[in-house]
Design a protein around this motif. Structure first.
Motif, mmCIF file in Angstrom:
data_model
loop_
_atom_site.group_PDB
_atom_site.id
_atom_site.type_symbol
_atom_site.label_atom_id
_atom_site.label_comp_id
_atom_site.label_asym_id
_atom_site.label_seq_id
_atom_site.Cartn_x
_atom_site.Cartn_y
_atom_site.Cartn_z
ATOM 1 N N ARG A 167 1.052 -0.892 0.139
ATOM 2 C CA ARG A 167 -0.010 -0.182 -0.390
ATOM 3 C C ARG A 167 0.374 1.233 -0.199
ATOM 4 O O ARG A 167 0.007 2.318 -0.333
ATOM 5 C CB ARG A 167 -1.058 0.033 0.984
ATOM 6 C CG ARG A 167 -1.755 -1.329 0.949
ATOM 7 C CD ARG A 167 -2.675 -0.923 2.358
ATOM 8 N NE ARG A 167 -3.895 -2.106 1.982
ATOM 9 C CZ ARG A 167 -3.844 -3.528 2.884
ATOM 10 N NH1 ARG A 167 -2.753 -3.852 2.829
ATOM 11 N NH2 ARG A 167 -4.716 -3.933 2.172
ATOM 12 N N PRO A 170 3.523 2.917 -4.874
ATOM 13 C CA PRO A 170 2.040 3.560 -6.477
ATOM 14 C C PRO A 170 2.307 2.104 -7.324
ATOM 15 O O PRO A 170 1.564 2.642 -7.809
ATOM 16 C CB PRO A 170 2.661 4.935 -7.162
ATOM 17 C CG PRO A 170 3.324 5.803 -5.669
ATOM 18 C CD PRO A 170 3.922 4.099 -4.675
ATOM 19 N N GLY A 175 -1.735 2.887 -1.935
ATOM 20 C CA GLY A 175 -2.732 4.450 -1.713
ATOM 21 C C GLY A 175 -4.129 3.916 -1.217
ATOM 22 O O GLY A 175 -4.345 2.849 -1.842
ATOM 23 N N SER A 203 -6.726 14.709 -3.841
ATOM 24 C CA SER A 203 -5.525 14.258 -3.130
ATOM 25 C C SER A 203 -4.312 14.923 -2.448
ATOM 26 O O SER A 203 -3.580 16.275 -4.136
ATOM 27 C CB SER A 203 -5.032 12.388 -3.538
ATOM 28 O OG SER A 203 -4.534 12.040 -2.114
ATOM 29 N N PHE A 205 -1.405 13.423 -1.413
ATOM 30 C CA PHE A 205 -0.155 12.258 -2.022
ATOM 31 C C PHE A 205 0.647 12.152 -1.490
ATOM 32 O O PHE A 205 1.303 12.424 -1.674
ATOM 33 C CB PHE A 205 0.201 12.536 -3.444
ATOM 34 C CG PHE A 205 -1.199 12.322 -4.857
ATOM 35 C CD1 PHE A 205 -1.213 11.046 -4.890
ATOM 36 C CD2 PHE A 205 -1.869 12.833 -5.124
ATOM 37 C CE1 PHE A 205 -2.391 10.362 -6.023
ATOM 38 C CE2 PHE A 205 -2.660 13.815 -6.026
ATOM 39 C CZ PHE A 205 -2.837 11.619 -6.628
ATOM 40 N N CYS A 211 2.109 7.776 -2.095
ATOM 41 C CA CYS A 211 0.636 7.363 -2.150
ATOM 42 C C CYS A 211 -0.513 8.571 -1.336
ATOM 43 O O CYS A 211 0.091 9.240 -0.871
ATOM 44 C CB CYS A 211 0.475 5.823 -1.642
ATOM 45 S SG CYS A 211 1.702 4.742 -2.738
ATOM 46 N N ASP A 212 -1.979 8.403 -2.362
ATOM 47 C CA ASP A 212 -2.577 9.646 -1.475
ATOM 48 C C ASP A 212 -2.773 8.172 -0.733
ATOM 49 O O ASP A 212 -3.980 6.897 -0.554
ATOM 50 C CB ASP A 212 -3.728 8.908 -2.904
ATOM 51 C CG ASP A 212 -4.565 7.285 -3.159
ATOM 52 O OD1 ASP A 212 -3.052 6.719 -3.733
ATOM 53 O OD2 ASP A 212 -5.388 7.004 -2.682
ATOM 54 N N TRP A 213 -2.570 8.568 0.745
ATOM 55 C CA TRP A 213 -3.217 8.338 1.722
ATOM 56 C C TRP A 213 -4.973 8.982 2.094
ATOM 57 O O TRP A 213 -5.442 7.736 3.200
ATOM 58 C CB TRP A 213 -2.266 8.535 3.194
ATOM 59 C CG TRP A 213 -1.483 7.824 4.054
ATOM 60 C CD1 TRP A 213 -2.118 7.354 4.897
ATOM 61 C CD2 TRP A 213 -0.944 6.090 3.160
ATOM 62 N NE1 TRP A 213 -1.230 6.187 5.434
ATOM 63 C CE2 TRP A 213 -0.954 5.806 4.525
ATOM 64 C CE3 TRP A 213 -1.058 5.681 1.876
ATOM 65 C CZ2 TRP A 213 -0.291 4.415 4.252
ATOM 66 C CZ3 TRP A 213 -0.651 4.428 1.905
ATOM 67 C CH2 TRP A 213 0.230 4.010 2.873
#
Length: 337
Positions: A167, A170, A175, A203, A205, A211-213
């Motif tokens: 997770r 990317p 994300g 987002s 990021f 990553c988009d949390w």
């Protein structure tokens, strides 16, 4: 028909609740073999769960003639490759979500599926429960007047400071949107379709590896119906769809619960004028039991499979929303689709 023998690719943690525990309720299915790139890991799972065969490579499992279908529980970036290779080996495939990372991968998988004539099912377990059909009928029949908006939140707190989990990468489908967006898109696809007039997403990021949390998205439909999503690894744990109609607010709360075991899902309907609340409760069910039973029926020819084209439609919308969000990082002008 005899017991169907499942071959499992991967030793992911999700197998306990997605496969091994549900199989206790399904006497006509059983795990015959499991494979890992590290044979001792496969042997450990086999010993723990009473699996007859453990392989130290995925190729060995696909060559096993006794396996009736393959369950793919690998890291996201491996889904397309091994789903295709399973089909080429003559094995039907049940693959964990997301089915692929992008539409290019999915087109290759669709070509392989068409060439093989074998079923492929993306493991979106929530679709195998009658609450979605009930919501769809409410919308289609204008049971509470015209639908005005749909608000969804799917959030599970998650931290990975040492970047040990997919997770946080990317390129591996990391994300919140890759993890949760597929459930939102499947729900909208079932209830409203996935042909909106417009869309938007954003987002910061700011998660590990960029990553988009937390990810926010919206689809605009005809008649000014708006569907919104908040997907997050930062916010408190929530899985909820709220549909506002002219005369009532309909809520499906804690809808992930039936993925943790055999639990009741309840639809809550509140009259906007009187405040009166009606509850529609379904008998306790387990999404993963339902999913495995469904795929078994597909293999028996007693049910039609979920068309893989639906996965493609979701992935195309996923790509569109992700591109919109990436195009407007903080400081960029607002973009819309």
């Amino acid at each position: 028909m005899g017991k169907k023998r499942i071959g499992v690719l991967g030793c992911a943690h999700i197998l306990d609740r997605a496969l091994f525990t549900p199989l206790k309720s399904l006497e006509h299915l059983g795990v015959h073999a499991i494979a890992s790139r590290t044979k001792p890991k496969a042997e450990s799972y086999a010993d723990k769960h009473g699996i007859p065969h453990a392989f130290g490579s995925y190729e060995e499992l696909l060559a096993c003639e006794e396996v009736d279908f393959v369950y793919i529980a690998l890291s996201n970036e491996l889904h397309a490759e091994w789903a295709i290779r399973a089909l080429q080996a003559g094995k039907p495939v049940l693959v964990e979500k997301p089915i692929c990372l992008n539409t290019e991968e999915l087109r290759r998988l669709m070509d392989a599926q068409a060439a093989s004539g074998l079923p492929v099912l993306e493991g979106l377990m929530v679709q195998h429960h009658p609450w979605q059909s009930k919501i769809k009928r409410m919308v289609g029949e204008n049971a509470y007047g015209r639908l005005l908006q749909v608000r969804s939140q799917i959030s599970v707190p998650f931290q990975d400071p040492e970047r040990q989990n997919y997770r946080s990468f990317p390129e591996r489908g990391g994300g919140a949107f890759y993890d949760f967006g597929c459930y939102w898109l499947q729900f909208l696809q079932a209830v409203l379709g996935l042909e909106p007039l417009g869309c938007d997403a954003e987002s910061d990021f700011a998660g590990p590896g960029g990553c988009d949390w937390t990810f926010r998205a919206a689809l605009e439909y005809a008649d000014e119906v708006r569907a919104e999503l908040v997907a997050s690894f930062e916010l408190p744990g929530i899985s909820r769809h709220t549909l506002e109609f002219e005369r009532a607010v309909v809520t499906v709360d804690d809808f992930f619960r039936a993925s943790m075991g055999t639990y009741r899902i309840t639809i809550r309907i509140q009259d906007k004028q009187t405040g009166a609340v009606e509850k529609l409760a379904f008998e306790p069910q387990n999404y993963f039991v339902n999913q495995l039973a469904f795929f078994s029926d597909v293999l028996d020819g007693t049910k039609d499979n979920v068309p893989i084209a639906q996965s493609y439609e979701r992935m195309a919308m996923h790509e569109r929303l992700l591109a919109l969000a990436r195009a407007k990082r903080p400081g960029n002008p607002l973009a819309s689709g």
